[in-house]
Scaffold this motif. Structure first.
Motif, PDB file in Angstrom:
ATOM      1  N   GLY A  24       0.810  -1.207   0.000  1.00  9.33           N
ATOM      2  CA  GLY A  24       0.000   0.000   0.000  1.00  9.33           C
ATOM      3  C   GLY A  24       0.845   1.258   0.000  1.00  9.33           C
ATOM      4  N   VAL A  25       1.883   1.260   0.837  1.00  6.10           N
ATOM      5  CA  VAL A  25       2.803   2.402   0.871  1.00  6.10           C
ATOM      6  C   VAL A  25       3.477   2.590  -0.483  1.00  6.10           C
ATOM      7  N   LEU A  26       3.886   1.484  -1.101  1.00  5.86           N
ATOM      8  CA  LEU A  26       4.535   1.571  -2.403  1.00  5.86           C
ATOM      9  C   LEU A  26       3.599   2.165  -3.449  1.00  5.86           C
ATOM     10  N   ALA A  27       2.347   1.711  -3.453  1.00  6.62           N
ATOM     11  CA  ALA A  27       1.365   2.260  -4.395  1.00  6.62           C
ATOM     12  C   ALA A  27       1.143   3.748  -4.149  1.00  6.62           C
ATOM     13  N   GLY A  28       1.059   4.137  -2.873  1.00 11.30           N
ATOM     14  CA  GLY A  28       0.844   5.541  -2.552  1.00 11.30           C
ATOM     15  C   GLY A  28       2.015   6.418  -2.937  1.00 11.30           C
ATOM     16  N   LEU A  29       3.223   5.952  -2.698  1.00 11.20           N
ATOM     17  CA  LEU A  29       4.406   6.752  -3.028  1.00 11.20           C
ATOM     18  C   LEU A  29       4.574   6.910  -4.537  1.00 11.20           C
ATOM     19  N   ILE A  30       4.349   5.828  -5.284  1.00 10.03           N
ATOM     20  CA  ILE A  30       4.443   5.929  -6.752  1.00 10.03           C
ATOM     21  C   ILE A  30       3.405   6.920  -7.275  1.00 10.03           C
ATOM     22  N   SER A  31       2.182   6.810  -6.763  1.00 14.51           N
ATOM     23  CA  SER A  31       1.130   7.721  -7.181  1.00 14.51           C
ATOM     24  C   SER A  31       1.480   9.166  -6.835  1.00 14.51           C
ATOM     25  N   LEU A  32       2.040   9.371  -5.636  1.00 21.23           N
ATOM     26  CA  LEU A  32       2.399  10.722  -5.203  1.00 21.23           C
ATOM     27  C   LEU A  32       3.513  11.304  -6.063  1.00 21.23           C
ATOM     28  N   VAL A  33       4.535  10.494  -6.362  1.00 23.66           N
ATOM     29  CA  VAL A  33       5.652  10.976  -7.183  1.00 23.66           C
ATOM     30  C   VAL A  33       5.167  11.396  -8.565  1.00 23.66           C
ATOM     31  N   PHE A  34       4.321  10.593  -9.177  1.00 25.28           N
ATOM     32  CA  PHE A  34       3.848  10.920 -10.518  1.00 25.28           C
ATOM     33  C   PHE A  34       2.860  12.086 -10.496  1.00 25.28           C
ATOM     34  N   ALA A  35       2.127  12.255  -9.401  1.00 24.82           N
ATOM     35  CA  ALA A  35       1.236  13.410  -9.294  1.00 24.82           C
ATOM     36  C   ALA A  35       2.044  14.695  -9.172  1.00 24.82           C
ATOM     37  N   LEU A  36       3.066  14.679  -8.330  1.00 24.85           N
ATOM     38  CA  LEU A  36       3.912  15.863  -8.179  1.00 24.85           C
ATOM     39  C   LEU A  36       4.655  16.180  -9.464  1.00 24.85           C
ATOM     40  N   ASN A  37       5.103  15.148 -10.156  1.00 23.40           N
ATOM     41  CA  ASN A  37       5.808  15.373 -11.412  1.00 23.40           C
ATOM     42  C   ASN A  37       4.867  15.941 -12.469  1.00 23.40           C
ATOM     43  N   ALA A  38       3.625  15.476 -12.472  1.00 24.83           N
ATOM     44  CA  ALA A  38       2.644  16.000 -13.422  1.00 24.83           C
ATOM     45  C   ALA A  38       2.365  17.473 -13.155  1.00 24.83           C
ATOM     46  N   LEU A  39       2.334  17.847 -11.879  1.00 24.43           N
ATOM     47  CA  LEU A  39       2.056  19.234 -11.525  1.00 24.43           C
ATOM     48  C   LEU A  39       3.307  20.114 -11.604  1.00 24.43           C
ATOM     49  N   GLY A  40       4.473  19.462 -11.663  1.00 29.91           N
ATOM     50  CA  GLY A  40       5.716  20.220 -11.658  1.00 29.91           C
ATOM     51  C   GLY A  40       6.467  20.153 -12.960  1.00 29.91           C
ATOM     52  N   SER A  41       7.577  19.438 -12.961  1.00 26.36           N
ATOM     53  CA  SER A  41       8.491  19.478 -14.102  1.00 26.36           C
ATOM     54  C   SER A  41       8.014  18.683 -15.296  1.00 26.36           C
ATOM     55  N   GLY A  42       7.291  17.594 -15.056  1.00 27.14           N
ATOM     56  CA  GLY A  42       6.898  16.753 -16.176  1.00 27.14           C
ATOM     57  C   GLY A  42       8.038  15.924 -16.727  1.00 27.14           C
ATOM     58  N   THR A  43       9.094  15.723 -15.946  1.00 24.09           N
ATOM     59  CA  THR A  43      10.256  14.965 -16.408  1.00 24.09           C
ATOM     60  C   THR A  43       9.894  13.527 -16.755  1.00 24.09           C
TER      61      THR A  43
END
Length: 247
Positions: free
Chosen positions: A71-90
């Motif tokens: 569950g933690v792994l799913a949440g962290l992956i989702s969070l990283v991609f959400a922040l990247n979508a809102l930020g750099s888009g790398t």
């Protein structure tokens, strides 16, 4: 003579007022943080991380630490991609767009694609774990509870996208009434989820070793409402920039 049964003192205490208080505080903070403009993410990100951490500690399901780690792994992956979508888009391909709707909605579409892939991946992992068990008692319950925890953790970062609606959407123009309807529906779903948690509190069967599992039940609808926040944001963007509502 009929023997009278005494209430089991080992059952977890289930204070609904405490559950409601946790939910109201969490929802007020998450919605309020989205109104801070460019500073919203500085508060929303810690709130999401704190909610996921608390949900992991006060896990409201029966299961092993493997369920929590997944569950933690799913949440962290989702969070990283959400922040990247809102930020750099790398982590995403570059997009050359001119219309306002595509520019505003692209971060949401990117995260939605990652979310769907996460659901597919962790569903396969969860099913494989259950099939690998020597004793497959309560198979459906174990699988559903494990997947519910993963879905809740992966859904929590959906709250981050409310800041997009808060910064881009104005309740004026041709799509005003539709935007108001979307907001009312989202609010109604929020209330229904909070009400539903009262029934979940009566029926849930947590691990006796977990401290205060009712906190996890309180956070479960808040985390799942991340999907509602995401969907409402996307709908509001369509109301704001969609070709039907643009003059």
């Amino acid at each position: 003579m009929v023997e009278q049964t005494q209430p089991d003192s080992t059952l977890p205490h289930r204070p609904y007022r405490g559950v409601l208080a946790v939910q109201v505080i969490a929802l007020v903070l998450l919605v309020g943080a989205s109104l801070l403009g460019q500073f919203a993410l500085f508060l929303e990100v810690p709130l999401c991380v704190a909610a996921m951490a608390a949900f992991t500690i006060f896990w409201p399901f029966r299961g092993t630490w493997t369920d929590r780690v997944l569950g933690v792994l799913a949440g962290l992956i989702s969070l990283v991609f959400a922040l990247n979508a809102l930020g750099s888009g790398t982590l995403y391909p570059s997009l050359n767009a001119n219309d306002a709707l595509t520019i505003a909605a692209t971060p949401l579409i990117h995260w939605a694609c990652v979310y769907v892939m996460l659901l597919a991946l962790f569903t396969v992992i969860g099913f494989a774990r259950q099939m690998a068990r020597k004793e497959r008692t309560d198979l459906l319950r174990s699988l559903s509870q494990s997947l519910t925890g993963m879905v809740a953790m992966a859904s929590m970062p959906g709250w981050l996208f409310v800041v997009v609606a808060a910064s881009c959407v104005s309740f004026t123009g041709p799509g005003t009434w539709v935007a108001i309807a979307v907001s009312v529906i989202a609010l109604a779903l929020m209330v229904l989820m909070v009400i539903a948690s009262r029934f979940w509190l009566k029926d849930f069967d947590p691990d006796p070793a977990v401290p205060a599992p009712w906190v996890g039940i309180a956070l479960l609808p808040v985390m799942l409402l991340g999907l509602v926040a995401f969907a409402a944001t996307l709908a509001l963007l369509l109301c704001q920039y969609g070709p039907i509502f643009v003059d």
